[in-house]
Structure formats: C-alpha cells, structure tokens
Design an enzyme around this catalytic site. Structure first.
Site, short mmCIF file in Angstrom:
data_model
loop_
_atom_site.label_atom_id
_atom_site.label_comp_id
_atom_site.label_asym_id
_atom_site.label_seq_id
_atom_site.Cartn_x
_atom_site.Cartn_y
_atom_site.Cartn_z
N LYS A 7 0.84 -1.20 0.00
CA LYS A 7 0.00 0.00 0.00
C LYS A 7 0.88 1.26 0.00
O LYS A 7 2.08 1.17 0.28
CB LYS A 7 -0.93 -0.02 1.22
CG LYS A 7 -0.20 -0.01 2.56
CD LYS A 7 -1.13 -0.37 3.71
CE LYS A 7 -0.38 -0.35 5.02
NZ LYS A 7 -1.12 -1.00 6.12
N TYR A 54 16.20 29.59 10.18
CA TYR A 54 15.02 30.33 10.64
C TYR A 54 14.93 30.36 12.16
O TYR A 54 15.17 29.34 12.82
CB TYR A 54 13.75 29.67 10.11
CG TYR A 54 13.45 29.98 8.66
CD1 TYR A 54 13.22 31.28 8.23
CD2 TYR A 54 13.35 28.94 7.74
CE1 TYR A 54 12.92 31.54 6.91
CE2 TYR A 54 13.04 29.18 6.42
CZ TYR A 54 12.83 30.49 6.00
OH TYR A 54 12.53 30.74 4.70
#
Ligand SMILES: *Cc1c(COP(=O)(O)O)cnc(C)c1O
Length: 345
Positions: free
Chosen positions: A33, A242
C-alpha cells in the site's frame, strides 16, 4: 550530484521477504500500500513477486488497479478498505479481492458483483476496520457459503511482543474463525516475529520488507543522499537558519544541503537529527527549511559532495526516533523531488 538521490536496493527487499517467509510455515504475502511504503510499487511489487510473493495487499481499490497493471494477471490483489461505494468497476476490471468490512459492504458487493471473489475482515479488538463479533455471527453462514478467499484481522500492538493485547486478539480471532475452511490471516510484520500461534495460514508483512522495525534483522533497503550546495565558516555567536534556534559556540563549518521538509524530511527531527557522511554523524543545525538544511561538518576532513539522511549506518527508525515518529512515516513521507534509482534487479 545536482539532485538528491533515493536508491532502493531490490536485492535487500527480496532478502527481507525471504527472511520473513522463512520464519513461518505458512504463506507469506506482501503489503505494498501507499506506493510500496513510498519506495515505488512499480519496482517493489515485481521484485517481491520474483522473490515468491503470490498475494499482495493494498489499502484502496485505486491502488489495486495500478498494481494489477504492474503485476499483470495471476497474483491475488486484496484491498483492506473492502468494497466502498464507487469501487465496483475497479474491483471487477482489475480482478481485486475486497476485504469486506461490514454488512453494508457485503450487500454492496453481492449486488454489484455477484459471484466476484471477496475476503472478510474481522475486528478482533483494534476497533479500526472489520466486522464486530456480533455482526460476524449474523453474517457468518451466508459469507462462508460463498467461499471467501481469506478471513483476516489485524493486531494493534504487535510491535510489542509481550503486550497482553496480542494474545487477547489472537484468542478472539480464533473464537470467531475456528472450524472455518477459508484461509486465515492475523499477522503483519510484528506477528510474523511472534510464535506460531499468530501465523495461521497467511502472513501480511509490510514494514519489515522495507527495512523497518520491528524486523530488526532486516537488510537496509532505502538510501537517501542529498547534495551539499554550499558551505561556510560560522563564528561563535552567529546563528543558523530560521528563528535563530541554533547559535555557534565555536567556529563551525556549516554545509547547506539541498533537501527539506518539502522532500519529506521531517521538520520535527531538527534539533535531534543527523545526516551521515558514511559512518560519521553530522548534526542538523537549527530548523529544517522547506528545501534546505544546515549541517555541522566541522569534524570532517573535507566538505563532502553529499550527505546521507538514510544509509546503512542510519536507517528509517533512527530518523523516526529523532522526529518522534515511526519508520512507516519516514518512508511514506519521502518526496517526489528525488532522482530514484533501483539496484539489485
Ligand atoms: C499496513 C498493514 C499491514 C502491514 O503491516 P506492517 O506493520 O507494515 O507489517 C498488514 N495488515 C494490515 C491490515 C495493514 O493495514
């Protein structure tokens, strides 16, 4: 190297399937899957078929349609979500076997596709998918009269072999299915590693094939190398990235690599995560950006052309631990900007 490179070792994948198969005396299927846990079902599934898998599982009928195109006729393709509204054409044309999850799905299936094979999914305690014991009791005789291809359930705590839930679910599954003729399946990777009483007729490993816990003996499958774009010397007191979340305490050589959270490199691992220069760990400095990460390479003799997020010395579970998640999420998050290469075909 201009683009980050994801290398998938199909030899290791096949070896992992065989090793899990060797742990039981029953049939071993393969769960592919989510595009083969993010590694590319178009290569992963044929490799597993070559290793010996004859039965495959996907989550959705759409995935089953794609997988049928990949595998061609022959292998059985089963769908965990069962027969959902709108699935009939896909199930019929791609010859999928839906794992029927409740009475509504059963009615939908026999009305839309009378005589088309199906399996049954039972809830043995996880409360996620499958028929509850009372629902199964009401439907059992009708369902069994149509020779289901498989009757299955799923363990909630199989990554903890000693958890009492495992034996409890096994016993509930037995109570619900003892005496039936259809093949039975309870175990994914975790259950394969438990004793024979969990194996029944078919096992359904996923993560272990791709090199993840709890199959700790797994061979390493996915390698991710990310090019260094630039490097610089950062002086004490200067910051990287950041939010100024990391400040240099000593002169530090910082390599900026060309990958970030848009590539599925989980931002949450920032402060605890490492890139690898071969066997040598290199600490992530500050926050993971969308497309870039700063990495401490001060201790390396030279700045390498690339650093690895995943390699033989840092697998999916180490990365997952740094991000507070699981290897499954690391793999299925892997982004679309990588050059993908398959070895060992
Ligand atoms: C995903 C899944 C599997 C495979 O589980 P792993 O832990 O990856 O081995 C097996 N059965 C069901 C129902 C699943 O959803």
């Amino acid at each position: 190297m201009a683009q980050a490179q994801l290398t998938i070792d199909l030899d290791a994948l096949r070896a992992n399937w065989r090793a899990l198969d060797a742990k039981t005396r029953c049939e071993t299927a393969a769960v592919v899957k989510a595009d083969g846990y993010g590694l590319g079902a178009h290569r992963v599934a044929p490799a597993l078929a070559e290793a010996g898998a004859r039965r495959f599982f996907v989550a959705l009928a759409e995935e089953g349609v794609t997988l049928r195109r990949i595998l061609g006729p022959g292998p059985e393709i089963s769908v965990f979500s069962g027969h959902m509204a709108g699935d009939a054409a896909a199930i019929s044309e791609a010859q999928l076997v839906p794992m029927i999850n409740d009475i509504d799905q059963m009615l939908r299936h026999v009305e839309a596709l009378p005589g088309h094979p199906f399996g049954i999914q039972l809830d043995s305690g996880m409360n996620r998918l499958g028929m509850e014991p009372a629902e199964w009791a009401a439907l059992r005789d009708v369902a069994l009269s149509q020779n289901p291809r498989l009757v299955m359930s799923h363990l909630a705590c199989a990554d903890e072999p000693g958890h009492p839930m495992n034996a409890q679910q096994r016993d509930t599954f037995r109570e619900m299915t003892d005496g039936i003729d259809a093949p039975r399946s309870l175990s994914a990777t975790g259950g394969v590693l438990m004793d024979e009483s969990f194996h029944f007729d078919v096992t359904r490993p996923g993560i272990g094939l791709y090199g993840g816990r709890p199959f700790t003996e797994a061979r390493h499958v996915a390698t991710l190398e990310i090019p260094v774009i630039q490097s610089r010397e950062v002086l004490p007191g200067e910051t990287v990235g950041y939010g100024n979340t990391w400040t240099a305490e000593r002169p530090t050589r910082v390599a900026t690599i060309s990958g970030g959270y848009a590539d599925g490199i989980l931002r949450a691992q920032g402060p605890a995560g490492y890139l690898m220069a071969g066997e040598t760990r290199c600490k992530i400095l500050g926050r993971v950006s969308m497309d870039l990460i700063g990495v401490d390479v001060s201790h390396l003799e030279t700045v390498p052309d690339a650093l690895s997020l995943l390699n033989a010395h840092q697998g999916v579970d180490t990365v997952a631990d740094a991000a507070g998640t699981i290897g499954y999420e690391v793999l299925t998050s892997l982004g679309s900007r990588y050059a993908r290469r398959y070895t060992g075909q």
